[in-house]
Design a protein around this motif. Structure first.
Motif, PDB file in Angstrom:
ATOM      1  N   THR A   1       0.216  10.866  -6.419  1.00 26.99           N
ATOM      2  CA  THR A   1       0.012   9.600  -5.723  1.00 26.99           C
ATOM      3  C   THR A   1       1.274   8.754  -5.850  1.00 26.99           C
ATOM      4  OG1 THR A   1      -2.352   9.670  -6.184  1.00 26.99           O
ATOM      5  CG2 THR A   1      -1.437   7.536  -5.595  1.00 26.99           C
ATOM      6  N   PHE A   2       1.670   8.169  -4.723  1.00 24.84           N
ATOM      7  CA  PHE A   2       2.874   7.341  -4.658  1.00 24.84           C
ATOM      8  C   PHE A   2       2.576   6.025  -3.957  1.00 24.84           C
ATOM      9  CE2 PHE A   2       4.715  11.670  -4.465  1.00 24.84           C
ATOM     10  CZ  PHE A   2       5.685  11.585  -5.453  1.00 24.84           C
ATOM     11  N   THR A   3       3.372   5.030  -4.270  1.00 32.04           N
ATOM     12  CA  THR A   3       3.541   3.891  -3.376  1.00 32.04           C
ATOM     13  C   THR A   3       4.811   4.197  -2.600  1.00 32.04           C
ATOM     14  OG1 THR A   3       4.930   2.638  -4.915  1.00 32.04           O
ATOM     15  CG2 THR A   3       2.527   2.237  -5.036  1.00 32.04           C
ATOM     16  N   SER A   4       5.058   3.442  -1.563  1.00 28.71           N
ATOM     17  CA  SER A   4       6.296   3.656  -0.806  1.00 28.71           C
ATOM     18  C   SER A   4       7.507   3.490  -1.723  1.00 28.71           C
ATOM     19  CB  SER A   4       6.351   2.659   0.350  1.00 28.71           C
ATOM     20  OG  SER A   4       7.494   2.859   1.117  1.00 28.71           O
ATOM     21  N   ALA A   5       7.456   2.468  -2.559  1.00 25.91           N
ATOM     22  CA  ALA A   5       8.572   2.207  -3.469  1.00 25.91           C
ATOM     23  C   ALA A   5       8.740   3.329  -4.496  1.00 25.91           C
ATOM     24  CB  ALA A   5       8.364   0.872  -4.187  1.00 25.91           C
ATOM     25  N   SER A   6       7.640   3.810  -5.070  1.00 25.33           N
ATOM     26  CA  SER A   6       7.755   4.876  -6.067  1.00 25.33           C
ATOM     27  C   SER A   6       8.196   6.186  -5.416  1.00 25.33           C
ATOM     28  CB  SER A   6       6.451   5.052  -6.847  1.00 25.33           C
ATOM     29  OG  SER A   6       5.423   5.579  -6.042  1.00 25.33           O
ATOM     30  N   ALA A   7       7.777   6.436  -4.177  1.00 25.97           N
ATOM     31  CA  ALA A   7       8.212   7.640  -3.466  1.00 25.97           C
ATOM     32  C   ALA A   7       9.723   7.602  -3.256  1.00 25.97           C
ATOM     33  CB  ALA A   7       7.497   7.749  -2.126  1.00 25.97           C
TER      34      ALA A   7
ATOM     35  N   HIS B   1       0.833   4.673   9.844  1.00 24.09           N
ATOM     36  CA  HIS B   1      -0.599   4.363   9.881  1.00 24.09           C
ATOM     37  C   HIS B   1      -1.025   3.161   9.046  1.00 24.09           C
ATOM     38  CE1 HIS B   1      -0.530   8.544  11.339  1.00 24.09           C
ATOM     39  NE2 HIS B   1      -1.495   8.106  12.111  1.00 24.09           N
ATOM     40  N   THR B   2      -0.203   2.699   8.143  1.00 24.71           N
ATOM     41  CA  THR B   2      -0.583   1.594   7.271  1.00 24.71           C
ATOM     42  C   THR B   2      -0.264   0.269   7.951  1.00 24.71           C
ATOM     43  OG1 THR B   2      -0.151   2.966   5.337  1.00 24.71           O
ATOM     44  CG2 THR B   2      -0.277   0.583   4.979  1.00 24.71           C
ATOM     45  N   VAL B   3      -1.287  -0.550   8.094  1.00 23.89           N
ATOM     46  CA  VAL B   3      -1.137  -1.851   8.754  1.00 23.89           C
ATOM     47  C   VAL B   3      -0.848  -2.912   7.698  1.00 23.89           C
ATOM     48  CG1 VAL B   3      -2.319  -3.599  10.153  1.00 23.89           C
ATOM     49  CG2 VAL B   3      -2.639  -1.163  10.643  1.00 23.89           C
ATOM     50  N   ILE B   4       0.110  -3.771   8.000  1.00 25.05           N
ATOM     51  CA  ILE B   4       0.467  -4.866   7.095  1.00 25.05           C
ATOM     52  C   ILE B   4      -0.546  -5.983   7.265  1.00 25.05           C
ATOM     53  CG2 ILE B   4       2.219  -6.596   6.544  1.00 25.05           C
ATOM     54  CD1 ILE B   4       4.310  -4.598   7.507  1.00 25.05           C
ATOM     55  N   PRO B   5      -1.186  -6.412   6.184  1.00 22.09           N
ATOM     56  CA  PRO B   5      -2.176  -7.494   6.285  1.00 22.09           C
ATOM     57  C   PRO B   5      -1.576  -8.754   6.916  1.00 22.09           C
ATOM     58  CG  PRO B   5      -2.243  -6.493   4.110  1.00 22.09           C
ATOM     59  CD  PRO B   5      -1.051  -5.918   4.823  1.00 22.09           C
ATOM     60  N   ASP B   6      -2.367  -9.412   7.734  1.00 23.59           N
ATOM     61  CA  ASP B   6      -2.009 -10.663   8.419  1.00 23.59           C
ATOM     62  C   ASP B   6      -0.905 -10.478   9.456  1.00 23.59           C
ATOM     63  OD1 ASP B   6      -3.881 -12.059   6.845  1.00 23.59           O
ATOM     64  OD2 ASP B   6      -2.370 -12.389   5.282  1.00 23.59           O
TER      65      ASP B   6
ATOM     66  N   ASP C   1       9.345 -13.937   5.599  1.00 25.92           N
ATOM     67  CA  ASP C   1       7.895 -13.800   5.460  1.00 25.92           C
ATOM     68  C   ASP C   1       7.458 -12.357   5.703  1.00 25.92           C
ATOM     69  OD1 ASP C   1       5.200 -14.928   5.144  1.00 25.92           O
ATOM     70  OD2 ASP C   1       4.990 -14.490   7.297  1.00 25.92           O
ATOM     71  N   LEU C   2       7.949 -11.753   6.782  1.00 28.20           N
ATOM     72  CA  LEU C   2       7.588 -10.369   7.083  1.00 28.20           C
ATOM     73  C   LEU C   2       8.100  -9.432   6.001  1.00 28.20           C
ATOM     74  CD1 LEU C   2       6.325  -8.256   8.900  1.00 28.20           C
ATOM     75  CD2 LEU C   2       8.415  -8.289  10.298  1.00 28.20           C
ATOM     76  N   GLN C   3       9.301  -9.652   5.501  1.00 28.14           N
ATOM     77  CA  GLN C   3       9.857  -8.803   4.448  1.00 28.14           C
ATOM     78  C   GLN C   3       9.008  -8.878   3.178  1.00 28.14           C
ATOM     79  OE1 GLN C   3      12.756  -6.639   4.735  1.00 28.14           O
ATOM     80  NE2 GLN C   3      11.554  -5.868   3.034  1.00 28.14           N
ATOM     81  N   LEU C   4       8.542 -10.079   2.829  1.00 24.31           N
ATOM     82  CA  LEU C   4       7.691 -10.230   1.642  1.00 24.31           C
ATOM     83  C   LEU C   4       6.365  -9.493   1.818  1.00 24.31           C
ATOM     84  CD1 LEU C   4       8.334 -13.957   0.709  1.00 24.31           C
ATOM     85  CD2 LEU C   4       9.009 -11.928  -0.595  1.00 24.31           C
ATOM     86  N   ARG C   5       5.776  -9.574   3.002  1.00 20.28           N
ATOM     87  CA  ARG C   5       4.522  -8.854   3.264  1.00 20.28           C
ATOM     88  C   ARG C   5       4.749  -7.344   3.207  1.00 20.28           C
ATOM     89  NH1 ARG C   5       0.649 -12.517   5.817  1.00 20.28           N
ATOM     90  NH2 ARG C   5       1.732 -14.458   6.281  1.00 20.28           N
ATOM     91  N   LEU C   6       5.868  -6.903   3.762  1.00 24.13           N
ATOM     92  CA  LEU C   6       6.208  -5.485   3.725  1.00 24.13           C
ATOM     93  C   LEU C   6       6.443  -5.028   2.286  1.00 24.13           C
ATOM     94  CD1 LEU C   6       6.919  -2.859   5.225  1.00 24.13           C
ATOM     95  CD2 LEU C   6       9.247  -3.738   5.458  1.00 24.13           C
ATOM     96  N   ASP C   7       7.153  -5.818   1.512  1.00 28.36           N
ATOM     97  CA  ASP C   7       7.395  -5.487   0.100  1.00 28.36           C
ATOM     98  C   ASP C   7       6.082  -5.341  -0.671  1.00 28.36           C
ATOM     99  OD1 ASP C   7      10.104  -5.573   0.596  1.00 28.36           O
ATOM    100  OD2 ASP C   7      10.421  -7.524  -0.369  1.00 28.36           O
TER     101      ASP C   7
ATOM    102  N   THR D   1       2.114  -1.813  -3.428  1.00 23.25           N
ATOM    103  CA  THR D   1       0.700  -1.743  -3.817  1.00 23.25           C
ATOM    104  C   THR D   1      -0.109  -0.659  -3.116  1.00 23.25           C
ATOM    105  OG1 THR D   1       0.105  -3.453  -2.205  1.00 23.25           O
ATOM    106  CG2 THR D   1       0.620  -4.186  -4.457  1.00 23.25           C
ATOM    107  N   GLU D   2       0.170  -0.380  -1.853  1.00 23.50           N
ATOM    108  CA  GLU D   2      -0.600   0.632  -1.115  1.00 23.50           C
ATOM    109  C   GLU D   2      -0.115   2.022  -1.510  1.00 23.50           C
ATOM    110  OE1 GLU D   2      -3.166  -0.087   1.033  1.00 23.50           O
ATOM    111  OE2 GLU D   2      -2.875  -2.184   0.440  1.00 23.50           O
TER     112      GLU D   2
END
Length: 175
Positions: free
Chosen positions: A5-11, A77-82, A152-158, A163-164
């Protein structure tokens, strides 16, 4: 096969580690795949196993390919909240917005009216002015608004990247 299992960052960090291992093997291969002896000199050749090196690099490439593919699927496939857009769309949008920001950065620095140092047409003694052909205050406001939107978008993406999670099937010896 084992599920990892990975997050995008850990991958991304895991891929970086695997790429570093490939670079290390390539460096050792370059250094140890040949050796020089003077005529009549006897010495043990440096430790190098062609087949083992080729197979290990192939294993690393396979693992990297599996993780990159899973990451691409995750991004698609992963949607960014808000935001109601996928990670992939956000990455494309961020690149576009940063291009627009660079254009606006130039325009926000344009003065509405600026005296030129010397005549453009070479006429001495004539004072010439350069005028902005747009509302410079509007360009400045657009720059500030776009800068905030990118942040704002970069923070949501981060947040999503940290976390996902997603899973990848990997060979046990690949870990």
């Amino acid at each position: 096969m084992e599920t990892k299992t990975f997050t995008s960052a850990s991958a991304a960090k895991f891929i970086k580690r695997l790429e570093n291992e490939k670079s290390r093997l390539a460096s050792l291969e370059l250094k140890n795949s040949t050796y020089v002896l003077a005529q009549g000199e006897e010495s043990e050749p440096p430790a190098y196993d062609y087949r083992a090196t080729v197979e290990r690099v192939d294993e690393l490439d396979d693992t990297i390919r599996r993780i990159r593919h899973a990451l691409h699927v995750f991004n698609a496939h992963t949607v960014i909240p808000d935001e109601d857009i996928t990670v992939d769309e956000a990455l494309i949008q961020l690149a576009q917005m940063n291009g627009k920001l660079r254009r606006l950065e130039h325009l926000r620095e344009v003065e509405p009216k600026k005296r030129l140092e010397s005549g453009v047409f070479g006429v001495k003694g004539m004072i010439e002015y350069e005028y902005a052909n747009f509302d410079t205050k509007e360009a400045f406001a657009d720059y500030e608004e776009l800068y905030r939107r990118i942040s704002d978008l970069q923070l949501r993406l981060d947040l999503v990247n940290q976390t996902e999670t997603f899973t990848v099937e990997l060979e046990e010896d690949a870990l």
